[in-house]
Scaffold this motif. Sequence first.
Motif, PDB file in Angstrom:
ATOM      1  N   HIS A   1       0.863  -1.203   0.083  1.00  0.00           N
ATOM      2  CA  HIS A   1       0.021  -0.034   0.012  1.00  0.00           C
ATOM      3  C   HIS A   1       0.896   1.259   0.080  1.00  0.00           C
ATOM      4  O   HIS A   1       0.397   2.065  -0.650  1.00  0.00           O
TER       5      HIS A   1
ATOM      6  N   TYR B   1       1.907  11.982   0.188  1.00  0.00           N
ATOM      7  CA  TYR B   1       0.643  11.467   0.456  1.00  0.00           C
ATOM      8  C   TYR B   1      -0.278  12.140   0.233  1.00  0.00           C
ATOM      9  O   TYR B   1      -1.608  11.713   0.496  1.00  0.00           O
TER      10      TYR B   1
ATOM     11  N   MET C   1       0.062   3.597  -3.307  1.00  0.00           N
ATOM     12  CA  MET C   1      -0.601   4.912  -3.028  1.00  0.00           C
ATOM     13  C   MET C   1      -0.086   5.881  -3.332  1.00  0.00           C
ATOM     14  O   MET C   1      -0.400   6.922  -4.201  1.00  0.00           O
TER      15      MET C   1
ATOM     16  N   VAL D   1      -9.184   5.439  -1.773  1.00  0.00           N
ATOM     17  CA  VAL D   1      -7.658   5.918  -2.044  1.00  0.00           C
ATOM     18  C   VAL D   1      -7.316   7.023  -1.210  1.00  0.00           C
ATOM     19  O   VAL D   1      -6.398   7.016  -0.403  1.00  0.00           O
TER      20      VAL D   1
ATOM     21  N   SER E   1      -6.584   5.986   2.436  1.00  0.00           N
ATOM     22  CA  SER E   1      -5.292   5.419   2.573  1.00  0.00           C
ATOM     23  C   SER E   1      -4.199   6.378   2.634  1.00  0.00           C
ATOM     24  O   SER E   1      -3.353   6.502   3.265  1.00  0.00           O
ATOM     25  N   LEU E   2      -4.237   7.634   1.657  1.00  0.00           N
ATOM     26  CA  LEU E   2      -3.361   8.564   1.624  1.00  0.00           C
ATOM     27  C   LEU E   2      -3.322   9.209   2.662  1.00  0.00           C
ATOM     28  O   LEU E   2      -2.185   9.632   3.271  1.00  0.00           O
TER      29      LEU E   2
END
Length: 143
Positions: A49, A115, A53, A99, A102-103
């Motif tokens: 990840h 990120y 990402m 997404v 997660s960032l």
Amino acid sequence: MNPAHLKDTVEVIRGAGTGEDTLRRTLDLLTALGKKAIVVRDAPGFVSHRVLMATINDAATVLEEGTADAETVDRVFQECFGHAMGPLRTADLIGLDTVPDSLHVLLECPADRRYTPRALLTDLVQQGHVGRKGGRGFHSYLR
């Protein structure tokens, strides 16, 4: 690894408190299930990840800057690197609504500004373009 039932390899996270017996039993179970294992140590986003990402976010930057369109970005990854699909189709598969989550986690944990979700990604989600499950994301899936 998604979708888990179709992948033959699993990223196994070994935490600081994971003993040898637990790790061995986990690897034995995966072998019995016909899966291969890649063991990594625990860290924010693990390996998959964390790298994915950043790649998705950078691919969105390429779109924002007008360097290439979504189809071209994905073709580069498929045809030049041999990936099954490019980062933008991968993001569409994951769901553009997940997404940024997660960032944001990666933005806080390793405290790395790369990120920070790109405006294009945020805009697509706000417009309801969440990827394959919604019919449109970086690519269109409407028939």
